[in-house]
Design a protein around this motif. Sequence first.
Motif, PDB file in Angstrom:
ATOM      1  N   UNK A  16       8.203   3.092  -6.451  1.00 33.48           N
ATOM      2  CA  UNK A  16       8.181   2.213  -7.629  1.00 33.48           C
ATOM      3  C   UNK A  16       8.915   0.958  -7.208  1.00 33.48           C
ATOM      4  N   UNK A  17       8.335  -0.170  -7.527  1.00 34.79           N
ATOM      5  CA  UNK A  17       8.940  -1.438  -7.154  1.00 34.79           C
ATOM      6  C   UNK A  17       9.321  -2.155  -8.435  1.00 34.79           C
ATOM      7  N   UNK A  18      10.609  -2.496  -8.567  1.00 33.68           N
ATOM      8  CA  UNK A  18      11.008  -3.192  -9.788  1.00 33.68           C
ATOM      9  C   UNK A  18      11.852  -4.421  -9.485  1.00 33.68           C
ATOM     10  N   UNK A  19      11.867  -5.307 -10.466  1.00 38.91           N
ATOM     11  CA  UNK A  19      12.648  -6.527 -10.335  1.00 38.91           C
ATOM     12  C   UNK A  19      14.093  -6.244 -10.704  1.00 38.91           C
ATOM     13  N   UNK A  20      14.934  -7.244 -10.462  1.00 40.53           N
ATOM     14  CA  UNK A  20      16.367  -7.124 -10.725  1.00 40.53           C
ATOM     15  C   UNK A  20      16.652  -6.723 -12.175  1.00 40.53           C
ATOM     16  N   UNK A  21      15.836  -7.221 -13.105  1.00 43.63           N
ATOM     17  CA  UNK A  21      16.054  -6.911 -14.527  1.00 43.63           C
ATOM     18  C   UNK A  21      15.482  -5.550 -14.926  1.00 43.63           C
ATOM     19  N   UNK A  22      14.952  -4.814 -13.955  1.00 44.83           N
ATOM     20  CA  UNK A  22      14.445  -3.479 -14.246  1.00 44.83           C
ATOM     21  C   UNK A  22      12.961  -3.416 -14.529  1.00 44.83           C
ATOM     22  N   UNK A  23      12.299  -4.576 -14.673  1.00 44.48           N
ATOM     23  CA  UNK A  23      10.860  -4.576 -14.937  1.00 44.48           C
ATOM     24  C   UNK A  23      10.083  -3.988 -13.761  1.00 44.48           C
ATOM     25  N   UNK A  24       9.231  -3.035 -14.074  1.00 45.84           N
ATOM     26  CA  UNK A  24       8.385  -2.441 -13.046  1.00 45.84           C
ATOM     27  C   UNK A  24       7.308  -3.441 -12.643  1.00 45.84           C
ATOM     28  N   UNK A  25       7.152  -3.701 -11.351  1.00 46.62           N
ATOM     29  CA  UNK A  25       6.073  -4.616 -10.972  1.00 46.62           C
ATOM     30  C   UNK A  25       4.981  -3.937 -10.171  1.00 46.62           C
ATOM     31  N   UNK A  26       5.270  -2.808  -9.589  1.00 46.19           N
ATOM     32  CA  UNK A  26       4.242  -2.149  -8.792  1.00 46.19           C
ATOM     33  C   UNK A  26       4.642  -0.695  -8.627  1.00 46.19           C
ATOM     34  N   UNK A  27       3.625   0.154  -8.581  1.00 44.10           N
ATOM     35  CA  UNK A  27       3.910   1.579  -8.420  1.00 44.10           C
ATOM     36  C   UNK A  27       2.664   2.174  -7.807  1.00 44.10           C
ATOM     37  N   UNK A  28       2.827   3.107  -6.869  1.00 42.30           N
ATOM     38  CA  UNK A  28       1.597   3.643  -6.307  1.00 42.30           C
ATOM     39  C   UNK A  28       1.131   4.847  -7.106  1.00 42.30           C
ATOM     40  N   UNK A  29      -0.135   5.104  -7.015  1.00 38.85           N
ATOM     41  CA  UNK A  29      -0.775   6.210  -7.697  1.00 38.85           C
ATOM     42  C   UNK A  29      -0.149   7.517  -7.208  1.00 38.85           C
ATOM     43  N   UNK A  30       0.281   8.376  -8.120  1.00 37.62           N
ATOM     44  CA  UNK A  30       0.961   9.614  -7.695  1.00 37.62           C
ATOM     45  C   UNK A  30       0.050  10.516  -6.866  1.00 37.62           C
ATOM     46  N   UNK A  31      -1.254  10.379  -7.046  1.00 40.91           N
ATOM     47  CA  UNK A  31      -2.186  11.194  -6.244  1.00 40.91           C
ATOM     48  C   UNK A  31      -2.357  10.639  -4.840  1.00 40.91           C
ATOM     49  N   UNK A  32      -2.004   9.390  -4.666  1.00 38.96           N
ATOM     50  CA  UNK A  32      -2.241   8.748  -3.368  1.00 38.96           C
ATOM     51  C   UNK A  32      -0.971   8.114  -2.835  1.00 38.96           C
ATOM     52  N   UNK A  33      -0.163   8.903  -2.142  1.00 32.99           N
ATOM     53  CA  UNK A  33       1.037   8.302  -1.569  1.00 32.99           C
ATOM     54  C   UNK A  33       0.668   7.244  -0.534  1.00 32.99           C
ATOM     55  N   UNK A  34       1.574   6.336  -0.303  1.00 35.07           N
ATOM     56  CA  UNK A  34       1.386   5.333   0.749  1.00 35.07           C
ATOM     57  C   UNK A  34       1.692   6.016   2.080  1.00 35.07           C
ATOM     58  N   UNK A  35       0.848   5.771   3.071  1.00 38.39           N
ATOM     59  CA  UNK A  35       1.009   6.414   4.378  1.00 38.39           C
ATOM     60  C   UNK A  35       1.202   5.336   5.433  1.00 38.39           C
ATOM     61  N   UNK A  36       2.206   5.500   6.284  1.00 40.57           N
ATOM     62  CA  UNK A  36       2.392   4.504   7.346  1.00 40.57           C
ATOM     63  C   UNK A  36       2.941   5.161   8.604  1.00 40.57           C
ATOM     64  N   UNK A  37       2.784   4.453   9.709  1.00 35.00           N
ATOM     65  CA  UNK A  37       3.316   4.900  11.000  1.00 35.00           C
ATOM     66  C   UNK A  37       4.659   4.208  11.208  1.00 35.00           C
ATOM     67  N   UNK A  38       5.713   5.002  11.295  1.00 35.82           N
ATOM     68  CA  UNK A  38       7.049   4.418  11.397  1.00 35.82           C
ATOM     69  C   UNK A  38       7.286   3.780  12.762  1.00 35.82           C
ATOM     70  N   UNK A  39       7.948   2.623  12.736  1.00 43.64           N
ATOM     71  CA  UNK A  39       8.339   1.966  13.981  1.00 43.64           C
ATOM     72  C   UNK A  39       7.309   0.965  14.490  1.00 43.64           C
ATOM     73  N   UNK A  40       6.312   0.634  13.646  1.00 48.05           N
ATOM     74  CA  UNK A  40       5.273  -0.308  14.065  1.00 48.05           C
ATOM     75  C   UNK A  40       5.129  -1.459  13.070  1.00 48.05           C
ATOM     76  N   UNK A  41       6.243  -1.820  12.436  1.00 48.27           N
ATOM     77  CA  UNK A  41       6.274  -2.975  11.524  1.00 48.27           C
ATOM     78  C   UNK A  41       5.274  -2.896  10.375  1.00 48.27           C
TER      79      UNK A  41
END
Length: 163
Positions: free
Chosen positions: A14-39
């Motif tokens: 969940x990505x939120x701003x300083x004031x607590x407003x949610x600005x982005x969130x990924x779908x719970x069924x689809x986690x974000x997948x990445x390869x660590x250590x490759x920027x």
Amino acid sequence: MNIGKDKVVSFHYRLSEENGDLIEENDTDKPLVYLHGHNALLPALEEEMVGKAIGDKFSVTLTPEQAYGPVRENSVQRVTLKHIANSKKIKKFKPGMKIQVNTSEGLRDVVVVKAGLKTVDVDTNHPYAGKTLTFDVEVNDIRDADQDEITHGHAHGPGGHHH
Ligand code: ZN
């Protein structure tokens, strides 16, 4: 298993701003997948991932400098429709809309300021420029990358690259 170089990591955020407003969130069924250590992630976020295990939850707050940079002035540019990604799919350009522009360095996220007939004025600041951002992260899965993934520098399979 803990997160480190050449691990493929799935996570929810969940990505939120300083004031607590949610600005982005990924779908719970689809986690974000990445390869660590490759920027793949913002460096300050990727650094926080190191050593975490499946099920770990954490929050990290990034300054604008650690996230998408400060807001730059004189950042409005006029672009023609042919330089806008998927412009044919967009029926109407509205101020505030986030779109992507093709540049010599690849796709760039911009925000519509004003729309004309054949051109659109866009603010080339990243939509999150100038924002202090908090990521709430939950680590969903960790596995070893295979040799192809390490060679390509990205994760394959569900949530990763398909090719
Ligand atoms: Zn690949």
